[in-house]
Each structure stands twice: as structure tokens, then as C-alpha cells.
Write a protein that holds these residues in place. Structure first.
Motif, PDB file in Angstrom:
ATOM      1  N   ASP A  70      10.446   8.620 -24.147  1.00  0.00           N
ATOM      2  CA  ASP A  70      10.556   7.212 -24.552  1.00  0.00           C
ATOM      3  C   ASP A  70      11.109   6.355 -23.411  1.00  0.00           C
ATOM      4  O   ASP A  70      10.628   5.242 -23.167  1.00  0.00           O
ATOM      5  CB  ASP A  70      11.462   7.066 -25.780  1.00  0.00           C
ATOM      6  CG  ASP A  70      10.762   7.425 -27.076  1.00  0.00           C
ATOM      7  OD1 ASP A  70       9.508   7.371 -27.127  1.00  0.00           O
ATOM      8  OD2 ASP A  70      11.470   7.760 -28.045  1.00  0.00           O
ATOM      9  N   ALA A  71      12.129   6.877 -22.730  1.00  0.00           N
ATOM     10  CA  ALA A  71      12.709   6.133 -21.602  1.00  0.00           C
ATOM     11  C   ALA A  71      11.693   5.989 -20.473  1.00  0.00           C
ATOM     12  O   ALA A  71      11.602   4.922 -19.845  1.00  0.00           O
ATOM     13  CB  ALA A  71      13.967   6.832 -21.098  1.00  0.00           C
ATOM     14  N   ALA A  72      10.922   7.044 -20.228  1.00  0.00           N
ATOM     15  CA  ALA A  72       9.879   6.970 -19.194  1.00  0.00           C
ATOM     16  C   ALA A  72       8.814   5.954 -19.587  1.00  0.00           C
ATOM     17  O   ALA A  72       8.335   5.180 -18.745  1.00  0.00           O
ATOM     18  CB  ALA A  72       9.255   8.343 -18.978  1.00  0.00           C
ATOM     19  N   SER A  73       8.464   5.919 -20.859  1.00  0.00           N
ATOM     20  CA  SER A  73       7.490   4.940 -21.337  1.00  0.00           C
ATOM     21  C   SER A  73       7.995   3.521 -21.124  1.00  0.00           C
ATOM     22  O   SER A  73       7.252   2.648 -20.661  1.00  0.00           O
ATOM     23  CB  SER A  73       7.202   5.175 -22.824  1.00  0.00           C
ATOM     24  OG  SER A  73       6.364   4.167 -23.341  1.00  0.00           O
ATOM     25  N   ALA A  74       9.258   3.287 -21.447  1.00  0.00           N
ATOM     26  CA  ALA A  74       9.836   1.952 -21.251  1.00  0.00           C
ATOM     27  C   ALA A  74       9.854   1.580 -19.773  1.00  0.00           C
ATOM     28  O   ALA A  74       9.571   0.432 -19.409  1.00  0.00           O
ATOM     29  CB  ALA A  74      11.247   1.899 -21.837  1.00  0.00           C
ATOM     30  N   ALA A  75      10.163   2.557 -18.917  1.00  0.00           N
ATOM     31  CA  ALA A  75      10.177   2.290 -17.473  1.00  0.00           C
ATOM     32  C   ALA A  75       8.785   1.933 -16.972  1.00  0.00           C
ATOM     33  O   ALA A  75       8.624   1.035 -16.140  1.00  0.00           O
ATOM     34  CB  ALA A  75      10.726   3.498 -16.717  1.00  0.00           C
ATOM     35  N   VAL A  76       7.776   2.623 -17.492  1.00  0.00           N
ATOM     36  CA  VAL A  76       6.393   2.319 -17.105  1.00  0.00           C
ATOM     37  C   VAL A  76       6.025   0.913 -17.558  1.00  0.00           C
ATOM     38  O   VAL A  76       5.448   0.134 -16.796  1.00  0.00           O
ATOM     39  CB  VAL A  76       5.414   3.362 -17.693  1.00  0.00           C
ATOM     40  CG1 VAL A  76       3.973   2.894 -17.592  1.00  0.00           C
ATOM     41  CG2 VAL A  76       5.593   4.704 -16.999  1.00  0.00           C
ATOM     42  N   MET A  77       6.369   0.588 -18.782  1.00  0.00           N
ATOM     43  CA  MET A  77       6.005  -0.727 -19.319  1.00  0.00           C
ATOM     44  C   MET A  77       6.739  -1.852 -18.591  1.00  0.00           C
ATOM     45  O   MET A  77       6.239  -2.970 -18.497  1.00  0.00           O
ATOM     46  CB  MET A  77       6.283  -0.779 -20.822  1.00  0.00           C
ATOM     47  CG  MET A  77       5.416   0.184 -21.629  1.00  0.00           C
ATOM     48  SD  MET A  77       3.649  -0.025 -21.363  1.00  0.00           S
ATOM     49  CE  MET A  77       3.338  -1.413 -22.421  1.00  0.00           C
ATOM     50  N   ASP A  89      -4.213   0.444 -17.011  1.00  0.00           N
ATOM     51  CA  ASP A  89      -3.694   1.717 -16.510  1.00  0.00           C
ATOM     52  C   ASP A  89      -2.211   1.887 -16.825  1.00  0.00           C
ATOM     53  O   ASP A  89      -1.776   2.964 -17.239  1.00  0.00           O
ATOM     54  CB  ASP A  89      -3.925   1.825 -14.995  1.00  0.00           C
ATOM     55  CG  ASP A  89      -5.404   1.955 -14.650  1.00  0.00           C
ATOM     56  OD1 ASP A  89      -6.157   2.508 -15.483  1.00  0.00           O
ATOM     57  OD2 ASP A  89      -5.796   1.500 -13.568  1.00  0.00           O
ATOM     58  N   ILE A  90      -1.445   0.832 -16.632  1.00  0.00           N
ATOM     59  CA  ILE A  90      -0.016   0.915 -16.921  1.00  0.00           C
ATOM     60  C   ILE A  90       0.217   1.082 -18.419  1.00  0.00           C
ATOM     61  O   ILE A  90       1.013   1.913 -18.855  1.00  0.00           O
ATOM     62  CB  ILE A  90       0.735  -0.320 -16.375  1.00  0.00           C
ATOM     63  CG1 ILE A  90       0.707  -0.289 -14.840  1.00  0.00           C
ATOM     64  CG2 ILE A  90       2.173  -0.364 -16.885  1.00  0.00           C
ATOM     65  CD1 ILE A  90       1.300  -1.520 -14.187  1.00  0.00           C
ATOM     66  N   ARG A  91      -0.489   0.307 -19.219  1.00  0.00           N
ATOM     67  CA  ARG A  91      -0.320   0.407 -20.675  1.00  0.00           C
ATOM     68  C   ARG A  91      -0.737   1.786 -21.195  1.00  0.00           C
ATOM     69  O   ARG A  91      -0.100   2.334 -22.084  1.00  0.00           O
ATOM     70  CB  ARG A  91      -1.108  -0.684 -21.389  1.00  0.00           C
ATOM     71  CG  ARG A  91      -0.450  -2.032 -21.270  1.00  0.00           C
ATOM     72  CD  ARG A  91      -1.080  -3.020 -22.251  1.00  0.00           C
ATOM     73  NE  ARG A  91      -0.308  -4.230 -22.256  1.00  0.00           N
ATOM     74  CZ  ARG A  91       0.809  -4.415 -22.935  1.00  0.00           C
ATOM     75  NH1 ARG A  91       1.288  -3.460 -23.677  1.00  0.00           N
ATOM     76  NH2 ARG A  91       1.445  -5.559 -22.892  1.00  0.00           N
ATOM     77  N   ASN A  96       0.732   6.781 -23.605  1.00  0.00           N
ATOM     78  CA  ASN A  96       0.650   8.246 -23.627  1.00  0.00           C
ATOM     79  C   ASN A  96       2.041   8.875 -23.674  1.00  0.00           C
ATOM     80  O   ASN A  96       2.269   9.838 -24.403  1.00  0.00           O
ATOM     81  CB  ASN A  96      -0.121   8.763 -22.407  1.00  0.00           C
ATOM     82  CG  ASN A  96      -1.608   8.546 -22.541  1.00  0.00           C
ATOM     83  OD1 ASN A  96      -2.123   8.311 -23.616  1.00  0.00           O
ATOM     84  ND2 ASN A  96      -2.302   8.617 -21.424  1.00  0.00           N
ATOM     85  N   LEU A  97       2.967   8.344 -22.899  1.00  0.00           N
ATOM     86  CA  LEU A  97       4.335   8.866 -22.921  1.00  0.00           C
ATOM     87  C   LEU A  97       4.980   8.657 -24.285  1.00  0.00           C
ATOM     88  O   LEU A  97       5.621   9.557 -24.838  1.00  0.00           O
ATOM     89  CB  LEU A  97       5.174   8.207 -21.822  1.00  0.00           C
ATOM     90  CG  LEU A  97       4.854   8.660 -20.399  1.00  0.00           C
ATOM     91  CD1 LEU A  97       5.423   7.670 -19.386  1.00  0.00           C
ATOM     92  CD2 LEU A  97       5.393  10.058 -20.158  1.00  0.00           C
ATOM     93  N   SER A  98       4.796   7.470 -24.837  1.00  0.00           N
ATOM     94  CA  SER A  98       5.346   7.172 -26.156  1.00  0.00           C
ATOM     95  C   SER A  98       4.712   8.051 -27.231  1.00  0.00           C
ATOM     96  O   SER A  98       5.399   8.553 -28.131  1.00  0.00           O
ATOM     97  CB  SER A  98       5.125   5.692 -26.479  1.00  0.00           C
ATOM     98  OG  SER A  98       5.636   5.385 -27.743  1.00  0.00           O
ATOM     99  N   GLY A  99       3.403   8.248 -27.139  1.00  0.00           N
ATOM    100  CA  GLY A  99       2.700   9.111 -28.093  1.00  0.00           C
ATOM    101  C   GLY A  99       3.173  10.551 -28.014  1.00  0.00           C
ATOM    102  O   GLY A  99       3.334  11.227 -29.037  1.00  0.00           O
TER     103      GLY A  99
END
Length: 111
Positions: A70-77, A89-91, A96-99
Motif C-alpha cells: 500500500d505504501a509503495a502504491s501511494a509512493a507511485v501515485m 503507466d503510473i496508474r 497493481n500494487l494496491s490490488g
């Protein structure tokens, strides 16, 4: 605990990153994987799998692992540019990380 029944007693885990004397947090990932592999080996050698699985659930392993994703997903976003807030691509990476985090939580609901 009776030491004659211990399968293993871990006093330290040394990773290549630790030997190289780096301070990267990613160096913790191999140690976490090694600890889980020790539990896998213990079950294969006859340890009580129910107590190990219960201990993983009690330790909220799934929440810890999902929290990292989840933290990695937030960092990507957070990388989304104001000029293109819908960068596919970013989304996709963030989704994918959140899923994956959600799937880890769902897997533990079955136990």
C-alpha cells in the motif's frame, strides 16, 4: 521453551547488503524472506503447521506485507505529474500494487 524441541534458534540474519555495510531499507526484505523460509522448512520437518499459521495470523503478517505494498502504491501515485494526472503507466503500477495488497489480505481471510 525446552531447547531439545527447538527446530532452530535464530540469533542473526546476515544479508549481502549487511555485509556490504549499506543502510538501505531494502536490505530487510531478504531477512524477512529468510525467516519465512525457515518456517517453511520447519513445517516440512514436522513442526506443528497449525501453530505456525496461527502465529503468522496473530502477528498480522498479512497486514504488514500488505502495508508495504500500500505504501509503495501511494509512493507511485505521488509521482503523477500535475500536467498528466491520468498517466496510464503510473496508474497501472499503483493499481497493481494496491490490488496485490488486497489479495494478500483476502488470502488470510480464508485461514
Amino acid at each position: 521453551m525446552d531447547s531439545s524441541k527447538d527446530i532452530a534458534r535464530i540469533t542473526a540474519i546476515e544479508t549481502p547488503a549487511v555485509r556490504a555495510d549499506t543502510s538501505e531499507l531494502a536490505a530487510l526484505a531478504p531477512a524477512a524472506a529468510a525467516a519465512l523460509r525457515l518456517l517453511t522448512d520447519a513445517i516440512k520437518r514436522g513442526a506443528d503447521y497449525e501453530s505456525i499459521v496461527d502465529a503468522l495470523k496473530d502477528a498480522q503478517l498479512h497486514e504488514a506485507f500488505a502495508g508495504v505494498l500500500d505504501a509503495a502504491s501511494a509512493a507511485v501515485m505521488d509521482q503523477l505529474d500535475d500536467d498528466d494526472p491520468y498517466d496510464f503507466d503510473i496508474r497501472l503500477e499503483g493499481d497493481n500494487l494496491s490490488g496485490a495488497a488486497s489479495e494478500i489480505r483476502n488470502a488470510f481471510r480464508w485461514l
